[in-house]
Design a protein around this motif. Structure first.
Motif, PDB file in Angstrom:
ATOM      1  N   LEU A 163     -22.784  14.834 -27.700  1.00  0.00           N
ATOM      2  CA  LEU A 163     -23.703  13.884 -28.312  1.00  0.00           C
ATOM      3  C   LEU A 163     -23.973  12.664 -27.427  1.00  0.00           C
ATOM      4  N   PHE A 164     -22.925  12.044 -26.904  1.00  0.00           N
ATOM      5  CA  PHE A 164     -23.096  10.796 -26.146  1.00  0.00           C
ATOM      6  C   PHE A 164     -22.743  10.936 -24.668  1.00  0.00           C
ATOM      7  N   GLY A 165     -22.385  12.118 -24.211  1.00  0.00           N
ATOM      8  CA  GLY A 165     -22.111  12.335 -22.804  1.00  0.00           C
ATOM      9  C   GLY A 165     -20.705  11.953 -22.390  1.00  0.00           C
ATOM     10  N   VAL A 166     -20.364  12.308 -21.147  1.00  0.00           N
ATOM     11  CA  VAL A 166     -19.031  12.015 -20.609  1.00  0.00           C
ATOM     12  C   VAL A 166     -19.010  10.660 -19.908  1.00  0.00           C
ATOM     13  N   GLY A 167     -20.155   9.992 -19.856  1.00  0.00           N
ATOM     14  CA  GLY A 167     -20.229   8.686 -19.211  1.00  0.00           C
ATOM     15  C   GLY A 167     -20.944   8.759 -17.877  1.00  0.00           C
ATOM     16  N   LEU A 168     -21.647   7.691 -17.542  1.00  0.00           N
ATOM     17  CA  LEU A 168     -22.400   7.643 -16.291  1.00  0.00           C
ATOM     18  C   LEU A 168     -21.458   7.811 -15.100  1.00  0.00           C
ATOM     19  N   GLY A 169     -21.772   8.781 -14.250  1.00  0.00           N
ATOM     20  CA  GLY A 169     -20.950   9.069 -13.081  1.00  0.00           C
ATOM     21  C   GLY A 169     -19.858  10.085 -13.335  1.00  0.00           C
ATOM     22  N   GLY A 170     -19.676  10.507 -14.590  1.00  0.00           N
ATOM     23  CA  GLY A 170     -18.560  11.383 -14.932  1.00  0.00           C
ATOM     24  C   GLY A 170     -18.859  12.865 -14.888  1.00  0.00           C
ATOM     25  N   SER A 171     -20.020  13.260 -14.419  1.00  0.00           N
ATOM     26  CA  SER A 171     -20.380  14.678 -14.387  1.00  0.00           C
ATOM     27  C   SER A 171     -19.462  15.463 -13.463  1.00  0.00           C
ATOM     28  N   VAL A 221     -46.992   0.786 -18.453  1.00  0.00           N
ATOM     29  CA  VAL A 221     -46.388   0.424 -17.170  1.00  0.00           C
ATOM     30  C   VAL A 221     -44.878   0.313 -17.301  1.00  0.00           C
ATOM     31  N   TRP A 222     -44.402  -0.323 -18.361  1.00  0.00           N
ATOM     32  CA  TRP A 222     -42.965  -0.502 -18.521  1.00  0.00           C
ATOM     33  C   TRP A 222     -42.237   0.817 -18.792  1.00  0.00           C
ATOM     34  N   VAL A 223     -42.881   1.712 -19.519  1.00  0.00           N
ATOM     35  CA  VAL A 223     -42.268   3.027 -19.755  1.00  0.00           C
ATOM     36  C   VAL A 223     -42.142   3.796 -18.438  1.00  0.00           C
ATOM     37  N   VAL A 224     -43.179   3.744 -17.619  1.00  0.00           N
ATOM     38  CA  VAL A 224     -43.141   4.416 -16.318  1.00  0.00           C
ATOM     39  C   VAL A 224     -42.049   3.816 -15.430  1.00  0.00           C
ATOM     40  N   ILE A 225     -41.978   2.488 -15.391  1.00  0.00           N
ATOM     41  CA  ILE A 225     -40.945   1.817 -14.585  1.00  0.00           C
ATOM     42  C   ILE A 225     -39.557   2.197 -15.085  1.00  0.00           C
ATOM     43  N   LEU A 226     -39.377   2.226 -16.407  1.00  0.00           N
ATOM     44  CA  LEU A 226     -38.080   2.580 -16.983  1.00  0.00           C
ATOM     45  C   LEU A 226     -37.667   3.990 -16.584  1.00  0.00           C
ATOM     46  N   LEU A 227     -38.600   4.939 -16.643  1.00  0.00           N
ATOM     47  CA  LEU A 227     -38.290   6.317 -16.257  1.00  0.00           C
ATOM     48  C   LEU A 227     -37.932   6.409 -14.778  1.00  0.00           C
ATOM     49  N   MET A 228     -38.669   5.711 -13.925  1.00  0.00           N
ATOM     50  CA  MET A 228     -38.381   5.766 -12.492  1.00  0.00           C
ATOM     51  C   MET A 228     -37.034   5.142 -12.158  1.00  0.00           C
ATOM     52  N   LEU A 229     -36.719   4.008 -12.797  1.00  0.00           N
ATOM     53  CA  LEU A 229     -35.436   3.357 -12.529  1.00  0.00           C
ATOM     54  C   LEU A 229     -34.275   4.194 -13.064  1.00  0.00           C
ATOM     55  N   LEU A 230     -34.444   4.756 -14.262  1.00  0.00           N
ATOM     56  CA  LEU A 230     -33.412   5.650 -14.795  1.00  0.00           C
ATOM     57  C   LEU A 230     -33.252   6.868 -13.892  1.00  0.00           C
ATOM     58  N   GLY A 231     -34.379   7.396 -13.415  1.00  0.00           N
ATOM     59  CA  GLY A 231     -34.325   8.527 -12.494  1.00  0.00           C
ATOM     60  C   GLY A 231     -33.584   8.170 -11.217  1.00  0.00           C
ATOM     61  N   MET A 232     -33.821   6.972 -10.686  1.00  0.00           N
ATOM     62  CA  MET A 232     -33.143   6.551  -9.458  1.00  0.00           C
ATOM     63  C   MET A 232     -31.631   6.466  -9.662  1.00  0.00           C
ATOM     64  N   VAL A 233     -31.228   5.930 -10.810  1.00  0.00           N
ATOM     65  CA  VAL A 233     -29.796   5.850 -11.112  1.00  0.00           C
ATOM     66  C   VAL A 233     -29.191   7.243 -11.217  1.00  0.00           C
ATOM     67  N   MET A 234     -29.893   8.152 -11.886  1.00  0.00           N
ATOM     68  CA  MET A 234     -29.362   9.499 -12.074  1.00  0.00           C
ATOM     69  C   MET A 234     -29.399  10.307 -10.773  1.00  0.00           C
ATOM     70  N   VAL A 235     -30.385  10.064  -9.924  1.00  0.00           N
ATOM     71  CA  VAL A 235     -30.408  10.713  -8.601  1.00  0.00           C
ATOM     72  C   VAL A 235     -29.185  10.276  -7.793  1.00  0.00           C
ATOM     73  N   TYR A 236     -28.868   8.986  -7.858  1.00  0.00           N
ATOM     74  CA  TYR A 236     -27.676   8.481  -7.158  1.00  0.00           C
ATOM     75  C   TYR A 236     -26.416   9.137  -7.704  1.00  0.00           C
ATOM     76  N   SER A 237     -26.331   9.209  -9.028  1.00  0.00           N
ATOM     77  CA  SER A 237     -25.157   9.823  -9.642  1.00  0.00           C
ATOM     78  C   SER A 237     -25.041  11.302  -9.272  1.00  0.00           C
ATOM     79  N   ALA A 238     -26.189  12.006  -9.279  1.00  0.00           N
ATOM     80  CA  ALA A 238     -26.175  13.450  -9.021  1.00  0.00           C
ATOM     81  C   ALA A 238     -25.941  13.785  -7.555  1.00  0.00           C
ATOM     82  N   SER A 239     -26.245  12.840  -6.656  1.00  0.00           N
ATOM     83  CA  SER A 239     -26.173  13.148  -5.218  1.00  0.00           C
ATOM     84  C   SER A 239     -25.009  12.480  -4.508  1.00  0.00           C
TER      85      SER A 239
END
Length: 401
Positions: free
Chosen positions: A267-275, A35-53
């Protein structure tokens, strides 16, 4: 002295507090790490959807939307999916088995309805959506195919080594589903559904010769579909050489910008929101190519974490399925493994497309990409997986479900 129970007015004893606590404790016996792995993926997905959109409203196509439009909708989808998943968790597996053929027929009708002009909604050239929030029937069919193929395998177990009574009826059913999906068109969903059906039949003990022959025939069909469609043929050749100027500006445009995103992330990305690629360079960044944005902003480390979490879910699904089969719950075991196949195959295709390992195809990343139908159906499937695990635990203790 206070008794641990009280008598009802009719003379019979009501449930004791001990019994009530036992029932509550019993319902809490579920796979909490899953359950926690699923919740973690969905919440991470929500953050990344916000960043991407977040930059999409800058384009004319989405000018009427706010910067948080997709975030709000994705959060709503997750909330709805959680509620529906909690309800589905309470449905006994035996009831799902009894209803599997009827659910399959009902979903076939939805696939037919979506093709009727005036009912099916056309988006980006594909007629895949139903009105009134009913979503994509092709997403529903992925889950229903898991249930139907598992039920079919159990019912036809004694005929699984025969072509006419065992394999052929299922092959015809999958072919009919495939025909409806290709008319939408939705080759990606068809590929996932074929893998689900073939995987469950293989696990159920289908004749190896027939399995190999049908697998070869399916490969031939997919190659023919690509060869006979100019659009798909051009996209396939562009995938083979995406950096050629004509391909990079046309059929391989998404692929090249996806690869650029991964390259920028290092390796570590440009930072959240920096795409940079999400700024109208990479189409469908919040849906099909969400992993590319993750790669750019969170780097190789972020991508590997996502892959590891999905691997854990697939492995856990097969472990639960193996456990169910060991206690003679064959249908439940095949359903659990079928859910693992479904999640694993769709993740593999989506990640393969994003990384340039497979030709570009419109399949979302389960639990993470933007979309109501996908998130809800994924959660329903995983709720069924949790129910199977719960029933396994009860049965192994000698209880009844």
């Amino acid at each position: 002295m206070q008794l641990p129970f009280k008598f009802a007015s009719g003379g019979g004893a009501s449930a004791t507090p001990i019994d009530i606590r036992a029932r509550q404790s019993r319902m809490m016996e579920y796979d909490q790490p899953l359950v926690w792995v699923v919740i973690l993926l969905m919440l991470l997905g929500m953050v990344m959807v916000y960043s991407a959109s977040i930059a999409l409203p800058d384009s004319p196509k989405f000018a009427a939307y706010s910067n948080t439009y997709f975030l709000q909708r994705q959060a709503t989808f997750i909330l709805i999916a959680g509620v529906i998943g909690a309800l589905v968790f309470r449905v006994p597996v035996a009831m799902l088995q009894a209803g599997a053929p009827y659910l399959f027929i009902a979903t076939l009708l939805l696939l037919v309805l979506v093709l009727i002009p005036g009912i099916g909604i056309v988006v980006n050239g594909g007629r895949r959506w139903l009105p009134f929030g009913l979503g994509q029937p092709s997403e529903v069919m992925k889950l229903i195919m898991v249930l139907y193929a598992a039920d079919y395998t159990v019912r036809k177990q004694e005929y699984m080594h025969k072509l006419t009574k065992g394999f052929l009826p299922m092959a015809l059913a999958v072919s009919f589903v495939g025909l409806l999906l290709l008319l939408e068109p939705d080759l990606g969903a068809f590929g996932v559904i074929v893998c689900i059906a073939m995987g469950i039949l293989f696990l159920g003990g289908v004749n190896a010769i027939w399995f190999g022959g049908i697998a070869a025939m399916l490969v031939t069909i997919f190659v023919s579909i690509i060869a006979l469609s100019k659009f798909r043929r051009d996209r396939f050749f562009a995938y083979l050489n995406p950096w050629e100027e004509e391909n990079a500006l046309n059929k391989a445009y998404q692929l090249t910008h996806s690869l650029i995103a991964f390259g920028r992330g290092e390796l570590f990305g440009v930072g959240l929101g920096g795409s940079v690629e999400k700024l109208h360079y990479l189409p469908e960044a919040h849906t099909d190519f969400l992993l590319a944005v993750i790669g750019e902003e969170l780097g190789l480390v972020g991508v590997l974490v996502v892959i590891a979490l999905f691997y854990w879910i697939v492995k856990r699904a097969f472990d639960i399925g193996r456990q169910a089969i060991a206690i003679d719950q064959t249908f439940a075991g095949l359903v659990a493994k079928g859910i693992g196949i479904w999640i694993g195959v769709q993740c593999f295709i989506n990640m393969g497309v994003n990384l340039g390992l497979l030709p570009t195809k419109g399949l979302t990343l389960p639990l993470m990409s933007y979309g109501g139908s996908g998130v809800v159906i994924n959660c329903v499937g995983l709720a069924i997986l949790l129910r199977i695990d719960y029933e396994n635990r009860v049965l192994m203790r000698g209880g009844r479900v």
